[in-house]
Design a protein around this motif. Structure first.
Motif, PDB file in Angstrom:
ATOM      1  N   VAL A 118       0.231 -10.531  -4.680  1.00 24.12           N
ATOM      2  CA  VAL A 118       1.631  -9.797  -3.434  1.00 24.12           C
ATOM      3  C   VAL A 118       0.481  -9.324  -2.400  1.00 24.12           C
ATOM      4  CG1 VAL A 118       3.117  -9.226  -2.484  1.00 24.12           C
ATOM      5  CG2 VAL A 118       3.227  -9.711  -5.316  1.00 24.12           C
ATOM      6  N   VAL A 120       0.225  -8.062   1.363  1.00 21.15           N
ATOM      7  CA  VAL A 120       0.916  -7.441   3.083  1.00 21.15           C
ATOM      8  C   VAL A 120      -0.305  -7.614   4.029  1.00 21.15           C
ATOM      9  CG1 VAL A 120       2.207  -6.182   3.910  1.00 21.15           C
ATOM     10  CG2 VAL A 120       2.633  -6.370   1.439  1.00 21.15           C
ATOM     11  N   ILE A 134       3.251 -12.093   4.137  1.00 21.41           N
ATOM     12  CA  ILE A 134       2.887 -11.632   2.804  1.00 21.41           C
ATOM     13  C   ILE A 134       2.553 -12.932   2.030  1.00 21.41           C
ATOM     14  CG2 ILE A 134       4.431 -10.991   0.863  1.00 21.41           C
ATOM     15  CD1 ILE A 134       6.628  -9.232   3.212  1.00 21.41           C
TER      16      ILE A 134
END
Length: 166
Positions: A118, A120, A134
């Protein structure tokens, strides 16, 4: 006056329903504006109607026992777009990262969770953060979430810390 109210309500309802439509065309910059060869990637995109979604998001966060600070972040969100990509390649993902760097997005965090990455990234204008992207990378399936709002660096840090603590 009643006719004017009726027309206004009809326009409001049409715009809310229209934002719920799912499309097979990309709804994010790199994917929709470029002449890039996506080599068989399949796209699914939709806009989340925030007027309808905010109450459900807040309720789910409360049920999960999340902090009030994280729940307060939901109030700062003005728009969310989601794009899923099936059969995406690592090359496409690295080209997307290059595109974001060229468009002044800063990499703030990369979190590994259950084999997924993940990432960001934020676009900052002074102290204000107006856009957060994201990216969730799970082998050949990719999910991109474009969150628009009015955030501070502290807001984003709290969100990242709450996720990475779990």
């Amino acid at each position: 006056m009643k006719t004017l109210k009726s027309i206004f309500l009809a326009i409001l309802m049409i715009s809310m329903i229209q934002s719920c439509i799912v499309s097979e065309k990309p709804n994010m910059g790199f994917f929709s504006d470029s002449e890039y060869d996506f080599k068989g990637a399949k796209f699914t995109s939709f806009n989340v109607p925030m007027l309808l979604a905010k109450p459900y998001i807040k309720k789910a966060l409360k049920e999960d026992g999340e902090s009030e600070e994280l729940i307060a972040l939901v109030k700062k969100i003005s728009k969310i777009k989601i794009l899923t990509v099936e059969n995406g390649s690592r090359e496409m993902l690295s080209d997307y990262a290059r595109y974001l760097n060229n468009n002044h997005y800063e990499d703030w965090a990369t979190i590994k969770h259950d084999g997924d990455n993940v990432n960001v990234r934020v676009k900052q204008d002074g102290d204000a953060i107006k856009n957060m992207l994201i990216t969730v990378n799970s082998n050949k399936e990719l999910v991109f979430v474009d969150v628009k709002g009015n955030f501070t660096a502290n807001d984003i840090s709290q969100m990242i810390n709450s996720v990475s603590d779990k």
